[in-house]
Design an enzyme around this catalytic site. Sequence first.
Site, PDB file in Angstrom:
ATOM      1  NE  ARG A 125      75.626  -1.063  91.546  1.00 60.23           N
ATOM      2  CZ  ARG A 125      76.880  -1.471  91.480  1.00 60.23           C
ATOM      3  NH1 ARG A 125      77.183  -2.728  91.317  1.00 60.23           N
ATOM      4  NH2 ARG A 125      77.868  -0.604  91.595  1.00 60.23           N
ATOM      5  CE  LYS A 159      75.937  23.505  80.927  1.00 61.07           C
ATOM      6  NZ  LYS A 159      76.899  23.700  79.833  1.00 61.07           N
ATOM      7  CE  LYS A 191      74.212  30.822  80.683  1.00 60.88           C
ATOM      8  NZ  LYS A 191      74.277  29.344  80.750  1.00 60.88           N
ATOM      9  CD  GLU A 226      76.763  33.479  78.921  1.00 57.51           C
ATOM     10  OE1 GLU A 226      76.738  32.459  79.627  1.00 57.51           O
ATOM     11  OE2 GLU A 226      76.113  33.598  77.864  1.00 57.51           O
ATOM     12  CG  ASP A 247      80.015  31.515  77.470  1.00 55.11           C
ATOM     13  OD1 ASP A 247      80.555  30.533  77.999  1.00 55.11           O
ATOM     14  OD2 ASP A 247      79.072  31.424  76.669  1.00 55.11           O
TER      15      ASP A 247
END
Length: 311
Positions: A125, A159, A191, A226, A247
Amino acid sequence: MSEQTESVPAPTAPHQAAPVPAANPILPLDDRTVNKVVEAALAEDAPWGDITSTALIPDGVRATARLSARETGVLSGSGVFAAAMRLTDPAIAVQFHIADGERFDAGSDLASISGPARSVLTAERVGLNLLQRMCGIATTTSQYVAAAGGNARIADTRKTTPGLRALERYAVRCGGGHNHRFSLSDAVMAKDNHLAVLTRSGDGGLTGALRQARAKLPHTVAFEVEVDRLDQIEAVATAGVDIIMLDNFSVDDLVEGVKLIAGRATVEASGSVNLETVGSIARTGVDVVSVGALTHSVRALDLGLDIDVEL
């Protein structure tokens, strides 16, 4: 290596693997990293042993098994699967018939496994879980690379699944993609929230604030910023940053943004990227398209292990 933005999840229909460009070298995984991840997974799955296999399978019984593909895909994680077997029992032998990065068809036998039956069942597994996820990422990445048509580099983001980043990033490479920054320690990426704080706490406007930040960095550290509007571009480009991320821009605005940057920085597009939009985004002239969906919402590929007992 890798990071960043919001993306539309990849479709969940059955995977159709695209050819993987041979020109993109697949940098290998470090054995220590693989062993650390696999050992933790095995300890989680059988902290005090596999009581089912111990109770049902007589000691000394051996088994052979076939790792088979139930759908088309791109292989990634052969070494990880083999490590799950080896770390469970060094007496298990694993032989893959194709290499990571190669495409396979539904019904293909990918590997042969042989060893003590109890051990093979104990490792099954964990080995499949990691291999199926990595193959899913590699296969999805290959689809994005094909859809981009060589017009822009396809990159992943930060992510990723906690604890599995190195494996998932490797799977992106197997699919013909590239890696963004690996961690917060690798590169500067300002950002929208960073810029909001920076411009309110400093003097000299956005350009001056970015120049001051740039002056603090070693010359070896990349600096990315960004922007989410065309009117932000000139102030950022004038600051001399290395990469400007556009973005959630429309395709028309991406074209205009590339013109405004005019070669002063590498141009990255992100946000609203899926298999239907990535081709048009890549054709706007951007250098990189970053896609969170390569790792944050990918579906595991359907693989199976069919075991025979050796009498």
